[in-house]
Design a protein around this motif. Sequence first.
Motif, short mmCIF file in Angstrom:
data_model
loop_
_atom_site.label_atom_id
_atom_site.label_comp_id
_atom_site.label_asym_id
_atom_site.label_seq_id
_atom_site.Cartn_x
_atom_site.Cartn_y
_atom_site.Cartn_z
N GLY A 8 0.86 -1.18 0.00
CA GLY A 8 0.00 0.00 0.00
C GLY A 8 0.90 1.23 0.00
O GLY A 8 1.96 1.24 0.66
N ALA A 9 0.51 2.23 -0.80
CA ALA A 9 1.34 3.44 -0.92
C ALA A 9 0.48 4.68 -0.82
O ALA A 9 0.67 5.65 -1.54
CB ALA A 9 2.10 3.41 -2.24
N GLY A 10 -0.51 4.63 0.09
CA GLY A 10 -1.42 5.77 0.26
C GLY A 10 -0.87 6.77 1.26
O GLY A 10 0.34 6.83 1.52
N MET A 12 -1.03 7.11 4.57
CA MET A 12 -0.33 6.66 5.78
C MET A 12 1.03 6.09 5.44
O MET A 12 2.03 6.39 6.09
CB MET A 12 -1.18 5.62 6.52
N TYR A 31 5.14 -2.04 -2.63
CA TYR A 31 4.23 -2.51 -3.69
C TYR A 31 2.85 -1.91 -3.44
O TYR A 31 2.34 -1.93 -2.32
CB TYR A 31 4.09 -4.05 -3.69
N SER A 32 2.28 -1.36 -4.49
CA SER A 32 0.89 -0.92 -4.46
C SER A 32 0.40 -1.04 -5.90
O SER A 32 1.14 -0.67 -6.83
CB SER A 32 0.82 0.52 -3.97
N GLY A 36 2.18 2.41 -6.70
CA GLY A 36 3.47 2.01 -6.12
C GLY A 36 4.67 2.61 -6.84
O GLY A 36 5.55 3.20 -6.20
N ALA A 64 -0.28 -1.44 4.83
CA ALA A 64 -0.82 -0.07 4.81
C ALA A 64 -1.86 0.09 3.71
O ALA A 64 -1.96 1.13 3.07
CB ALA A 64 0.32 0.94 4.64
N MET A 65 -2.63 -1.01 3.52
CA MET A 65 -3.73 -0.91 2.54
C MET A 65 -5.05 -0.78 3.32
O MET A 65 -5.04 -0.84 4.55
CB MET A 65 -3.72 -2.13 1.61
N PRO A 66 -6.17 -0.61 2.65
CA PRO A 66 -7.44 -0.53 3.40
C PRO A 66 -7.69 -1.84 4.16
O PRO A 66 -7.33 -2.91 3.67
CB PRO A 66 -8.49 -0.33 2.30
N PRO A 67 -8.29 -1.75 5.36
CA PRO A 67 -8.52 -2.96 6.16
C PRO A 67 -9.25 -4.06 5.38
O PRO A 67 -8.97 -5.24 5.57
CB PRO A 67 -9.37 -2.46 7.34
N VAL A 73 -4.58 -9.68 0.58
CA VAL A 73 -3.12 -9.52 0.71
C VAL A 73 -2.52 -10.75 1.40
O VAL A 73 -1.48 -11.27 0.98
CB VAL A 73 -2.79 -8.21 1.47
N GLY A 94 -6.49 0.21 10.51
CA GLY A 94 -7.37 0.72 11.57
C GLY A 94 -8.41 -0.32 11.96
O GLY A 94 -9.08 -0.89 11.10
N LEU A 115 -0.49 1.91 15.43
CA LEU A 115 -1.46 2.93 15.05
C LEU A 115 -0.76 4.29 15.00
O LEU A 115 -0.71 5.02 15.98
CB LEU A 115 -2.60 2.94 16.07
N PRO A 116 -0.15 4.58 13.87
CA PRO A 116 0.55 5.86 13.73
C PRO A 116 -0.42 6.95 13.28
O PRO A 116 -1.55 6.65 12.89
CB PRO A 116 1.58 5.58 12.63
N GLY A 169 -5.02 9.00 15.86
CA GLY A 169 -4.98 8.60 14.45
C GLY A 169 -5.79 9.56 13.60
O GLY A 169 -5.30 10.13 12.62
#
Length: 263
Positions: A8-10, A12, A31-32, A36, A64-67, A73, A94, A115-116, A169
């Motif tokens: 994930g490259a969003g 966050m 990788y995204s 990415g 770091a992708m959507p839950p 993944v 999250g 949880l950053p 968060g």
Amino acid sequence: MLTIGFIGAGNMAKAMMQGWAGNADIHQVVYSPNSGAQVAAELGLEAKQSALDVWAESDMVVLAMPPAQLEAVAKDLQLGIMMKPSVIVASVLGGVSLATLHAAFGEHVMVARTLPNVNVALKYGYTALAFDANMDQDVKGAIAALFLELGRTDELPEEQFGAVSALAGSGPAFVAAFAEAMTQAGIQAGIAPDTAARLAEQTVVGTARHMGDLKKDPMTLAHEVMTPGGSTAAGWEALEQGNLNGLVADAIQATMKKNAEFE
Ligand SMILES: NC(=O)C1=CN([C@@H]2O[C@H](COP(=O)(O)OP(=O)(O)OC[C@H]3O[C@@H](n4cnc5c(N)ncnc54)[C@H](OP(=O)(O)O)[C@@H]3O)[C@@H](O)[C@H]2O)C=CC1
Ligand SMILES: O=C(O)[C@@H]1CCC=N1
């Protein structure tokens, strides 16, 4: 050299990449599916063709992708987990518990729930951490040290992650909302939009630094500003009458409720 891999490259992920960039001992790969390569080029990292490639090269993989993408993944990574079980998973998803992460990755993978917030980009973040009960102390220490480099951290019980997510968060968005409300009020009062925005931003930044650097709690600072019988007290009364505390409590509750849907 430690390799941290991102899936994930969003927003966050990028904030964390920026926070760790410049540490010569950390190599970052990502990788995204869509963004990415572009994010890697922007931030000077290495783009990988798949989540599996990230796993193969990493010591720690940041999810770091959507839950909702967790299962997909985890499926993509099954082979990597079998071939290289030593990789540490640091999830930022999250609302996703350690138990859910283990259900997806298996019991033997080392997992940290983190949880950053986006302020890690400038090493001024806050990260809550929760670890597997049986995780080796040295591994815990190494993960905590990595996040400490991005700002403050605490190891907290998972039951508190919902509230922490809402406060710390999501918090930067809520503080930004206050700055935006001040900007709009300034414009209504006749200040040019960019001047109003600059005043609001400098006031939020300066107030945060004042509390942090001079170690003042919010009410001590507020009372220093509120000259008895003066103008700030009149504005403060309007905030109380509008139930600012109740409104913020409602926002935190709504945020926690949504977060709980992923548990
Ligand atoms: N934003 C924040 O302040 C915080 C976010 N989080 C958590 O971080 C995670 C990401 O949030 P955020 O960055 O805001 O979201 P964004 O929408 O900004 O980014 C999500 C990223 O995930 C990628 N992605 C989607 N599906 C997959 C997949 N199957 N495999 C690999 N990558 C995938 C997207 O890909 P692409 O760009 O290639 O389309 C995108 O880069 C969430 O789980 C959220 O709960 C936690 C704390 C704070
Ligand atoms: O809005 C979200 O769902 C994520 C979790 C905390 C901050 N952003």
